[in-house]
Design an enzyme around this catalytic site. Structure first.
Site, short mmCIF file in Angstrom:
data_model
loop_
_atom_site.label_atom_id
_atom_site.label_comp_id
_atom_site.label_asym_id
_atom_site.label_seq_id
_atom_site.Cartn_x
_atom_site.Cartn_y
_atom_site.Cartn_z
N HIS A 70 0.84 -1.21 0.00
CA HIS A 70 0.00 0.00 0.00
C HIS A 70 0.87 1.25 0.00
O HIS A 70 1.18 1.82 1.04
CB HIS A 70 -0.92 -0.01 1.22
CG HIS A 70 -1.98 1.03 1.21
ND1 HIS A 70 -3.01 1.05 2.13
CD2 HIS A 70 -2.19 2.10 0.42
CE1 HIS A 70 -3.80 2.08 1.89
NE2 HIS A 70 -3.31 2.75 0.86
N ARG B 165 1.64 11.49 8.98
CA ARG B 165 3.06 11.60 8.62
C ARG B 165 3.96 11.95 9.79
O ARG B 165 5.18 11.97 9.64
CB ARG B 165 3.23 12.66 7.52
CG ARG B 165 2.34 12.44 6.31
CD ARG B 165 2.64 13.44 5.22
NE ARG B 165 1.75 13.24 4.07
CZ ARG B 165 1.93 13.78 2.88
NH1 ARG B 165 2.98 14.56 2.68
NH2 ARG B 165 1.08 13.55 1.89
N GLU C 60 1.46 2.58 3.90
CA GLU C 60 0.91 3.82 3.31
C GLU C 60 1.75 5.02 3.78
O GLU C 60 1.23 6.06 4.19
CB GLU C 60 -0.57 4.02 3.67
CG GLU C 60 -1.28 4.99 2.75
CD GLU C 60 -2.77 5.14 3.06
OE1 GLU C 60 -3.50 5.66 2.19
OE2 GLU C 60 -3.21 4.75 4.16
N HIS D 13 -6.13 -0.06 5.52
CA HIS D 13 -6.23 0.59 6.83
C HIS D 13 -6.68 -0.39 7.91
O HIS D 13 -7.47 -0.05 8.81
CB HIS D 13 -7.16 1.80 6.76
CG HIS D 13 -6.97 2.62 5.52
ND1 HIS D 13 -7.94 2.75 4.56
CD2 HIS D 13 -5.90 3.31 5.08
CE1 HIS D 13 -7.48 3.50 3.57
NE2 HIS D 13 -6.24 3.85 3.85
N HIS E 244 -10.39 1.30 -2.22
CA HIS E 244 -9.86 2.53 -1.64
C HIS E 244 -10.63 3.74 -2.16
O HIS E 244 -10.63 4.01 -3.36
CB HIS E 244 -8.37 2.68 -2.00
CG HIS E 244 -7.59 3.53 -1.05
ND1 HIS E 244 -8.01 4.79 -0.66
CD2 HIS E 244 -6.41 3.31 -0.41
CE1 HIS E 244 -7.12 5.31 0.18
NE2 HIS E 244 -6.15 4.41 0.35
#
Length: 346
Positions: free
Chosen positions: A11, A295, A289, A228, A183
């Protein structure tokens, strides 16, 4: 290759694409309401050096730091924005974004493998996506696709994934033997934050649609990855088992788990532990991801929230299960990836 096995991240998105891409998209959107001329596709010029400058200090650096060997790489999910314009708009945008991911894969052929964004549009027959899907697989070597169950951007106007209108896409997936990651993209519904609500809502919703239907009776080899960590699914596994019983469906292991898989994009240890405890290891694929929705560094641990390898290695996994999650399951779910890796001697 580091060590005796690979770590495959299923991902990844090109969230760090050169600014010229977003600028071109802004012009395309402005043209839809007459605010400016439509940009020419040929007017978007991004050099290989610009691609390297956005990949090497970002995704590639983090992959090296975290020991991730290969990433399945697709266009930025929030940029898909299928609700904007019509099919022609989405078709042009998808073609541009897919080409960039392909170019990254040619620059770093042992590190990135492309997955395709589809040119979906609200109310438009999903069959219109087939030409772009075909091009990405046959010309770009895409090993998967991203399938948006809600092209409306948070208003959920599309039929469930079990509806026959989706079947042309599934038929093409079966022909190419490729999976889809379910997604969604940007939410334009103010009730649903894009990454904090809409993404997780969609993961949960897609799973329930599959529980309600009998899609895999018609497509017994279809493979869908719910990202997720499956949204609320692992946390409410008992609810879904009970609902399946109430609907007269078999146990989840028989009804959906031969075809549905979950990634490890869960950003704390207790949530990751729950995923590993509830969902069989054969149904879990390593993913991060990275440089995505979350982040930052977790001040409680001193590590990035999206450093998901740390959670897996700290969990109570057997070596066999961890090997399956980090490599073997991805090879099984993405057979074109497996063929590519074997062709590279891996």
């Amino acid at each position: 290759m580091r060590g005796t096995t690979l770590i495959i991240d299923c991902h990844g998105h090109y969230t760090t694409a050169p600014p010229a891409l977003a600028a071109w998209r802004d012009q395309q959107i402005a043209a839809l309401d007459g605010s400016g001329p439509a940009p020419a596709r040929a007017g978007l010029r991004i050099s290989d050096d610009e691609l390297r400058e956005t990949i090497e200090p970002n995704q590639l650096r983090l992959m090296d730091e975290r020991g991730i060997d290969v990433t399945i790489f697709s266009p930025r999910a929030s940029f898909m924005a299928h609700h904007i314009g019509g099919f022609e708009t989405s078709a042009e945008w998808a073609a541009i974004c897919n080409e960039l991911c392909y170019r990254v894969s040619t620059l770093y052929p042992e590190r990135f493998v492309p997955a395709a964004m589809l040119p979906q549009s609200p109310g438009v027959d999903p069959a219109t996506c087939i030409p772009e899907l075909t091009r990405c697989v046959e010309e770009y070597g895409a090993v998967a696709l991203n399938l948006n169950p809600d092209p409306s951007g948070g208003h959920w106007t599309a039929p469930p994934l079990t509806d026959r209108s989706w079947y042309p896409v599934y038929e093409k997936m079966a022909e190419y033997d490729i999976p889809a990651m379910v997604h969604v993209s940007t939410s334009v519904n103010p009730a649903f934050h894009t990454t904090g609500a809409h993404y997780l809502n969609a993961d949960t919703t897609a799973f329930m649609q599959l529980v309600q239907g009998d899609l895999f009776r018609d497509f017994p080899d279809l493979r869908l990855v719910i990202p997720h960590g499956g949204g609320a699914v692992p946390y409410h596994w008992g609810r879904f088992r009970g609902l399946a019983m109430a609907l007269g469906k078999p146990e989840l292991e028989e009804h959906v788990l031969n075809n549905v898989f979950f990634d490890t994009c869960v950003y704390h240890q207790p949530g990751s532990d729950l995923l590993f405890e509830v969902v069989p290891a054969r149904n879990i694929l390593f993913a991060s991801e990275m440089i995505g929705a979350v982040r930052s560094v977790d001040p409680r641990t001193g590590h990035h929230f999206d450093d998901t390898r740390r959670y897996a290695e700290a969990a109570n996994l057997s070596e066999e299960d961890w090997a399956a999650i980090r490599e073997h399951n991805a090879r099984r779910v993405y057979p074109r990836l497996d063929a590519l890796l074997k062709g590279q001697g891996r």
